[in-house]
Design an enzyme around this catalytic site. Structure first.
Site, PDB file in Angstrom:
ATOM      1  N   GLY A  34       6.442   7.810 -10.343  1.00  0.00           N
ATOM      2  CA  GLY A  34       5.127   7.185 -10.758  1.00  0.00           C
ATOM      3  C   GLY A  34       4.609   7.808 -11.990  1.00  0.00           C
ATOM      4  O   GLY A  34       3.583   7.364 -12.578  1.00  0.00           O
ATOM      5  N   LYS A  56       2.676   9.519 -17.980  1.00  0.00           N
ATOM      6  CA  LYS A  56       1.616   8.963 -17.918  1.00  0.00           C
ATOM      7  C   LYS A  56       1.286   9.354 -16.347  1.00  0.00           C
ATOM      8  O   LYS A  56       2.010   9.469 -15.337  1.00  0.00           O
ATOM      9  CB  LYS A  56       1.519   7.644 -18.242  1.00  0.00           C
ATOM     10  CG  LYS A  56       2.425   6.649 -17.233  1.00  0.00           C
ATOM     11  CD  LYS A  56       2.063   6.127 -16.135  1.00  0.00           C
ATOM     12  CE  LYS A  56       3.171   5.059 -15.361  1.00  0.00           C
ATOM     13  NZ  LYS A  56       2.527   4.870 -14.029  1.00  0.00           N
ATOM     14  N   ASP A  58       5.406  -1.060 -18.327  1.00  0.00           N
ATOM     15  CA  ASP A  58       4.799  -0.065 -18.862  1.00  0.00           C
ATOM     16  C   ASP A  58       5.261   0.654 -20.348  1.00  0.00           C
ATOM     17  O   ASP A  58       4.527   1.271 -20.882  1.00  0.00           O
ATOM     18  CB  ASP A  58       5.054   0.991 -17.885  1.00  0.00           C
ATOM     19  CG  ASP A  58       4.207   1.004 -16.611  1.00  0.00           C
ATOM     20  OD1 ASP A  58       3.543  -0.126 -16.607  1.00  0.00           O
ATOM     21  OD2 ASP A  58       4.584   1.797 -15.785  1.00  0.00           O
TER      22      ASP A  58
END
Length: 282
Positions: free
Chosen positions: A97, A8, A135
């Protein structure tokens, strides 16, 4: 069975405050992209969860998100006498990230749900995933979403318009705890990127989306390689460029594949690079 675990990007990442327990309150827009790890899931004669990975440095015990997700799944579904073997083929870099660990856990939950025909809904899988990491619920659902609270409250939003993405993970990395410790030395941002981003996505305007990118970590961590990559992306024709998550990968948004591939050549040598597009994430 083989299951893809899609990474993502954070189009925005606002930090709104900090709870008494130390967890930070976020307001972020995330988008799944066509960069993925792959999980090979099989049943095992030995009860429990058994992991292997193509990266020796990654743990294969309870420190691994896939291990915890699979363990919670078997327990919640009354399958503790069953055994699963999972091989993780990693492509998404660590400390990038890009959500690799969360994506892997989400893919394990989806795969196990299909393998054992347990019929859990997406919402039920997301609830299990929330116990693994903030997440993971987003990665279970995939696509584009606004994530609030500690990140586990997920609301689908209009996806990133058709475009090409160049992503580069520089050699320098940043652990999430370290990133938050740096951020806590600064006051909260006076402006928030997420509301503007939601309007741009709803309008389907790629140029406007690119101008609304924002990341509080990008404002506070200020890693030199990240600054250099952002400049290089824009110089190569990116409509906009931003760091994703708590770092340290940087992405650029491009209108065409040709532009993206030319940019890829420009940043060659600055880190590990990927070319991608927005996707559904499942």
């Amino acid at each position: 069975m083989k299951v893809r675990a899609y990474g993502k990007l954070n189009l925005t990442l606002d930090v709104l405050g900090r709870r008494p327990d130390g967890y930070h309150l976020l307001d972020t827009v995330m988008q799944s992209i066509s960069v993925w790890d792959e999980l090979d899931i099989q049943t095992s004669r030995q009860p429990g969860v058994h992991l292997q990975c193509n990266k020796d440095r990654l743990p294969t015990d309870s420190k691994n998100t896939v291990y915890r997700a699979a363990k919670f799944f078997l327990e919640d579904c009354g399958l503790v006498d069953q055994g699963v073997y999972i091989f993780i083929k990693k492509y998404i870099p660590s400390r990038s990230g890009m959500g690799g660990g969360s994506a892997d856990a989400a893919a394990a939950l989806r795969g196990l749900n299909e393998m054992f025909k347990t019929g859990l809904t997406t919402e039920q899988l997301m609830a299990i995933g929330a116990r693994v990491g903030a997440d993971v619920p987003f990665c279970v659902m995939g696509g584009a979403a606004r994530c609030t609270g500690v990140g586990a409250n997920v609301e689908p939003v209009a996806p990133l318009p058709d475009c090409w993405l160049v992503v580069c993970k520089p050699p320098v990395g940043m652990s999430t705890p370290r990133a938050y410790s740096i951020l806590d030395q600064y006051p909260l941002s006076s402006t928030q990127a997420t509301p503007r981003m939601l309007e741009a996505l709803e309008a389907g305007n790629l140029k406007r989306v690119a101008k609304c990118l924002g990341n509080r970590f990008d404002e506070t961590i200020r890693l030199a390689p990240v600054r250099a990559l952002k400049r290089a992306m824009v110089d190569a024709g990116a409509l906009g460029s931003m760091m994703t998550g708590s770092g340290s990968s940087v992405y650029g948004i491009f209108v065409s594949e040709d532009q993206a591939r030319e940019a890829l050549e420009t940043i060659d040598g600055m880190g590990r690079t990927f070319i991608a597009q927005p996707c559904s994430g499942i």
